[in-house]
Design a protein around this motif. Structure first.
Motif, PDB file in Angstrom:
ATOM      1  N   CYS A  86     -39.151 -78.897 -23.620  1.00  0.00           N
ATOM      2  CA  CYS A  86     -39.689 -78.536 -24.928  1.00  0.00           C
ATOM      3  C   CYS A  86     -39.081 -79.448 -25.981  1.00  0.00           C
ATOM      4  N   LEU A  87     -39.913 -80.211 -26.652  1.00  0.00           N
ATOM      5  CA  LEU A  87     -39.463 -81.135 -27.691  1.00  0.00           C
ATOM      6  C   LEU A  87     -39.497 -80.411 -29.029  1.00  0.00           C
ATOM      7  N   GLY A  88     -38.386 -79.732 -29.352  1.00  0.00           N
ATOM      8  CA  GLY A  88     -38.304 -78.903 -30.540  1.00  0.00           C
ATOM      9  C   GLY A  88     -38.180 -77.444 -30.140  1.00  0.00           C
ATOM     10  N   ASN A  89     -37.871 -76.577 -31.091  1.00  0.00           N
ATOM     11  CA  ASN A  89     -37.734 -75.152 -30.798  1.00  0.00           C
ATOM     12  C   ASN A  89     -38.216 -74.334 -32.001  1.00  0.00           C
ATOM     13  N   PRO A  90     -39.505 -73.984 -32.056  1.00  0.00           N
ATOM     14  CA  PRO A  90     -40.505 -74.299 -31.029  1.00  0.00           C
ATOM     15  C   PRO A  90     -40.970 -75.743 -31.137  1.00  0.00           C
ATOM     16  N   GLY A  91     -41.659 -76.177 -30.088  1.00  0.00           N
ATOM     17  CA  GLY A  91     -42.151 -77.538 -30.059  1.00  0.00           C
ATOM     18  C   GLY A  91     -43.127 -77.741 -28.927  1.00  0.00           C
ATOM     19  N   LEU A  92     -43.378 -79.009 -28.600  1.00  0.00           N
ATOM     20  CA  LEU A  92     -44.297 -79.331 -27.503  1.00  0.00           C
ATOM     21  C   LEU A  92     -43.656 -78.942 -26.174  1.00  0.00           C
ATOM     22  N   MET A  93     -44.285 -78.023 -25.474  1.00  0.00           N
ATOM     23  CA  MET A  93     -43.741 -77.463 -24.242  1.00  0.00           C
ATOM     24  C   MET A  93     -44.609 -77.847 -23.044  1.00  0.00           C
ATOM     25  N   GLU A  94     -43.956 -78.176 -21.961  1.00  0.00           N
ATOM     26  CA  GLU A  94     -44.668 -78.400 -20.702  1.00  0.00           C
ATOM     27  C   GLU A  94     -43.774 -77.998 -19.545  1.00  0.00           C
TER      28      GLU A  94
END
Length: 208
Positions: A86-94
């Motif tokens: 996850c790039l960020g929190n929240p962010g781009l998740m995979e």
């Protein structure tokens, strides 16, 4: 009750916290490499379960000798490893699943907007369980997330993230995952990948 204990099972047939030895014994008897320990209070047990076996070991807490012998045991290779990014929190998740023995990527979902790493770890385990059941496989799953193991055991994604118009697809996946856990039985073991001993989990995205 005076004298009562709480038992943490980090690796066993069903990882979790148990309120008596009989329940704990059912989870560890005959399970190769079982890791478990008793605690005086439920708070201590919860903290230890979340921290993980090796973190608890480093805190100089007495561990049963039967578990010390397997502290450096090699990981199983005929298994499925899952992980999330996850790039960020929240962010781009995979998240994705990879066969440990071959390194082959079996599934990959995302990136999806406004997710968290814990959600991705939870979804990855459930996706792996559904994939393996569809293929009539009892293969073991490795994850490096104790929280995700606990969420799967409780059949509930315990995220504090609020749904928005941006992360609607993620919450749809959560609903589907929770429904699958409620409606399906599985015998696959879900084990903690010990990063400090084995290195990064094979499904890692390599972004640390």
């Amino acid at each position: 009750m005076k004298g009562s204990k709480f038992y943490v099972v980090w690796e066993g047939k069903m990882p979790g916290i148990y309120t008596n030895w009989a329940q704990c014994k059912l989870q560890v008897d005959g399970f190769e490499g079982a890791k478990y320990k008793s605690f005086a209070t439920v708070t201590e047990a919860e903290h230890a379960f979340e921290a993980g076996y090796y973190q608890t070991l480093q805190q100089n807490t007495p561990i049963k000798k039967t578990t010390q012998a397997v502290a450096s045991a090699p990981y199983l290779t005929n298994t499925l490893a899952v992980d999330a990014s996850c790039l960020g929190n929240p962010g781009l998740m995979e998240y994705r699943g990879v066969y440990v023995q071959t390194g082959q990527e079996i599934f990959r979902v995302g990136p999806l907007e406004d997710g968290t790493n814990n959600i991705g770890e939870f979804l990855a385990i459930v996706h792996g369980l559904a994939f393996l059941k569809k293929n009539n496989s009892t293969m073991t799953i490795y994850t490096d997330s104790i929280s995700a193991i606990a969420w799967v055991r409780r059949k509930k994604c315990k995220t504090q993230l609020d749904p928005t118009t941006r992360n609607g697809e993620i919450f749809d996946l959560i609903v589907r995952a929770e429904k699958w856990l409620e409606e399906n039985h599985y015998t696959n073991k879900i084990l903690k990948w010990e990063t400090k001993i084995w290195g990064e989990i094979p499904a890692d995205f390599g972004r640390k």
